[in-house]
Design a protein around this motif. Structure first.
Motif, PDB file in Angstrom:
ATOM      1  N   TRP A  53       0.939  -1.148   0.013  1.00 32.35           N
ATOM      2  CA  TRP A  53       0.025  -0.009   0.237  1.00 32.35           C
ATOM      3  C   TRP A  53       0.839   1.302  -0.061  1.00 32.35           C
ATOM      4  O   TRP A  53       0.400   2.291  -0.288  1.00 32.35           O
ATOM      5  CB  TRP A  53      -0.932  -0.106   1.088  1.00 32.35           C
ATOM      6  CG  TRP A  53      -0.402  -0.156   2.617  1.00 32.35           C
ATOM      7  CD1 TRP A  53      -0.049  -1.342   3.411  1.00 32.35           C
ATOM      8  CD2 TRP A  53      -0.110   0.839   3.561  1.00 32.35           C
ATOM      9  NE1 TRP A  53       0.438  -1.182   4.190  1.00 32.35           N
ATOM     10  CE2 TRP A  53       0.472   0.098   4.433  1.00 32.35           C
ATOM     11  CE3 TRP A  53      -0.045   2.225   3.370  1.00 32.35           C
ATOM     12  CZ2 TRP A  53       1.289   1.004   5.885  1.00 32.35           C
ATOM     13  CZ3 TRP A  53       0.382   2.950   4.440  1.00 32.35           C
ATOM     14  CH2 TRP A  53       0.988   2.330   5.502  1.00 32.35           C
ATOM     15  N   TYR A  57       0.847   4.008  -2.865  1.00 34.23           N
ATOM     16  CA  TYR A  57       0.959   5.563  -2.609  1.00 34.23           C
ATOM     17  C   TYR A  57       1.799   6.272  -3.418  1.00 34.23           C
ATOM     18  O   TYR A  57       1.385   7.198  -4.072  1.00 34.23           O
ATOM     19  CB  TYR A  57       1.056   5.839  -1.089  1.00 34.23           C
ATOM     20  CG  TYR A  57       1.267   7.428  -1.053  1.00 34.23           C
ATOM     21  CD1 TYR A  57       0.185   8.161  -1.300  1.00 34.23           C
ATOM     22  CD2 TYR A  57       2.591   7.802  -0.850  1.00 34.23           C
ATOM     23  CE1 TYR A  57       0.789   9.514  -0.915  1.00 34.23           C
ATOM     24  CE2 TYR A  57       2.899   9.237  -0.866  1.00 34.23           C
ATOM     25  CZ  TYR A  57       1.768   9.915  -0.796  1.00 34.23           C
ATOM     26  OH  TYR A  57       2.172  11.440  -0.875  1.00 34.23           O
ATOM     27  N   TYR A  82      -6.883   8.282  -3.414  1.00 31.75           N
ATOM     28  CA  TYR A  82      -6.125   7.207  -2.689  1.00 31.75           C
ATOM     29  C   TYR A  82      -6.682   7.067  -1.284  1.00 31.75           C
ATOM     30  O   TYR A  82      -5.989   7.832  -0.379  1.00 31.75           O
ATOM     31  CB  TYR A  82      -4.606   6.909  -3.101  1.00 31.75           C
ATOM     32  CG  TYR A  82      -4.218   5.673  -2.549  1.00 31.75           C
ATOM     33  CD1 TYR A  82      -4.324   4.305  -2.917  1.00 31.75           C
ATOM     34  CD2 TYR A  82      -3.198   5.885  -1.553  1.00 31.75           C
ATOM     35  CE1 TYR A  82      -4.120   3.246  -2.666  1.00 31.75           C
ATOM     36  CE2 TYR A  82      -2.473   4.423  -1.107  1.00 31.75           C
ATOM     37  CZ  TYR A  82      -3.038   3.238  -1.528  1.00 31.75           C
ATOM     38  OH  TYR A  82      -2.531   2.129  -1.105  1.00 31.75           O
ATOM     39  N   ARG A  84      -5.338   5.612   1.607  1.00 33.06           N
ATOM     40  CA  ARG A  84      -4.399   5.402   2.376  1.00 33.06           C
ATOM     41  C   ARG A  84      -3.227   6.443   2.151  1.00 33.06           C
ATOM     42  O   ARG A  84      -2.187   6.293   2.686  1.00 33.06           O
ATOM     43  CB  ARG A  84      -3.698   4.232   2.553  1.00 33.06           C
ATOM     44  CG  ARG A  84      -4.932   2.918   2.893  1.00 33.06           C
ATOM     45  CD  ARG A  84      -4.217   1.437   3.113  1.00 33.06           C
ATOM     46  NE  ARG A  84      -3.542   1.362   4.515  1.00 33.06           N
ATOM     47  CZ  ARG A  84      -3.314   0.043   4.776  1.00 33.06           C
ATOM     48  NH1 ARG A  84      -3.466  -1.044   3.941  1.00 33.06           N
ATOM     49  NH2 ARG A  84      -2.824  -0.069   5.847  1.00 33.06           N
ATOM     50  N   GLN A  87      -1.914   8.029   5.379  1.00 29.42           N
ATOM     51  CA  GLN A  87      -1.214   7.062   6.316  1.00 29.42           C
ATOM     52  C   GLN A  87       0.308   6.532   5.419  1.00 29.42           C
ATOM     53  O   GLN A  87       1.252   6.439   6.349  1.00 29.42           O
ATOM     54  CB  GLN A  87      -2.049   5.780   6.384  1.00 29.42           C
ATOM     55  CG  GLN A  87      -1.723   4.763   7.447  1.00 29.42           C
ATOM     56  CD  GLN A  87      -2.726   3.524   7.242  1.00 29.42           C
ATOM     57  OE1 GLN A  87      -3.749   3.526   6.482  1.00 29.42           O
ATOM     58  NE2 GLN A  87      -2.517   2.554   8.013  1.00 29.42           N
ATOM     59  N   ALA A  88       0.139   6.516   3.993  1.00 29.36           N
ATOM     60  CA  ALA A  88       1.538   6.146   3.351  1.00 29.36           C
ATOM     61  C   ALA A  88       2.512   7.306   3.506  1.00 29.36           C
ATOM     62  O   ALA A  88       3.762   7.021   3.791  1.00 29.36           O
ATOM     63  CB  ALA A  88       0.900   5.813   2.175  1.00 29.36           C
ATOM     64  N   TRP A  91       4.111   7.142   6.867  1.00 30.92           N
ATOM     65  CA  TRP A  91       4.855   5.875   6.868  1.00 30.92           C
ATOM     66  C   TRP A  91       6.126   6.365   6.493  1.00 30.92           C
ATOM     67  O   TRP A  91       7.150   5.911   7.021  1.00 30.92           O
ATOM     68  CB  TRP A  91       4.082   4.758   6.263  1.00 30.92           C
ATOM     69  CG  TRP A  91       4.578   3.429   6.581  1.00 30.92           C
ATOM     70  CD1 TRP A  91       4.210   2.755   7.598  1.00 30.92           C
ATOM     71  CD2 TRP A  91       5.754   2.819   6.094  1.00 30.92           C
ATOM     72  NE1 TRP A  91       4.841   1.456   7.439  1.00 30.92           N
ATOM     73  CE2 TRP A  91       6.130   1.370   6.542  1.00 30.92           C
ATOM     74  CE3 TRP A  91       6.760   3.067   4.993  1.00 30.92           C
ATOM     75  CZ2 TRP A  91       6.955   0.832   6.207  1.00 30.92           C
ATOM     76  CZ3 TRP A  91       7.721   2.191   4.701  1.00 30.92           C
ATOM     77  CH2 TRP A  91       7.817   0.993   5.368  1.00 30.92           C
TER      78      TRP A  91
END
Ligand code: ZN
Length: 107
Positions: A53, A57, A82, A84, A87-88, A91
């Motif tokens: 994921w 991204y 998108y 996520r 979140q990506a 990350w």
């Protein structure tokens, strides 16, 4: 490449079709890059160790650049399709920070 097509179809209404997507070794500071003029996307090979994921991204990010070159509100509204994306981003920020710390500790 197959993944880029699926992502474009699922999140970008199929508006962008890259002409090529390939892995590259020579990107130290960026995860991905693209050339809107010819529709090519390059992804850093460092991404291969990351969750799918997160790679998705980065692909969506580069696909969005084929529609909108700058990091402006229109660009981020495309990326935000998108689910996520936030979140990506977090990350990858965390990963970069961790890699810097390791580098400092090691040298
Ligand atoms: Zn960008």
């Amino acid at each position: 490449m197959r993944r880029a097509h699926a992502l474009s179809r699922d999140w970008l209404d199929g508006l962008v079709e890259p002409s090529s997507v390939r892995w590259v070794d020579n990107q130290r500071s960026r995860w991905g890059s693209c050339t809107p003029a010819d529709g090519t996307i390059r992804l850093s090979r460092r991404l291969q160790d990351m969750p799918g994921w997160v790679i998705d991204y980065v692909l969506v990010h580069e696909l969005a650049h084929l529609l909108e070159a700058g990091h402006n509100p229109r660009f981020w509204s495309i990326v935000a399709r998108y689910p996520r994306a936030e979140q990506a981003k977090a990350w990858l920020d965390g990963y970069s920070a961790g890699a810097r710390l390791e580098g400092e500790a090691g040298g």
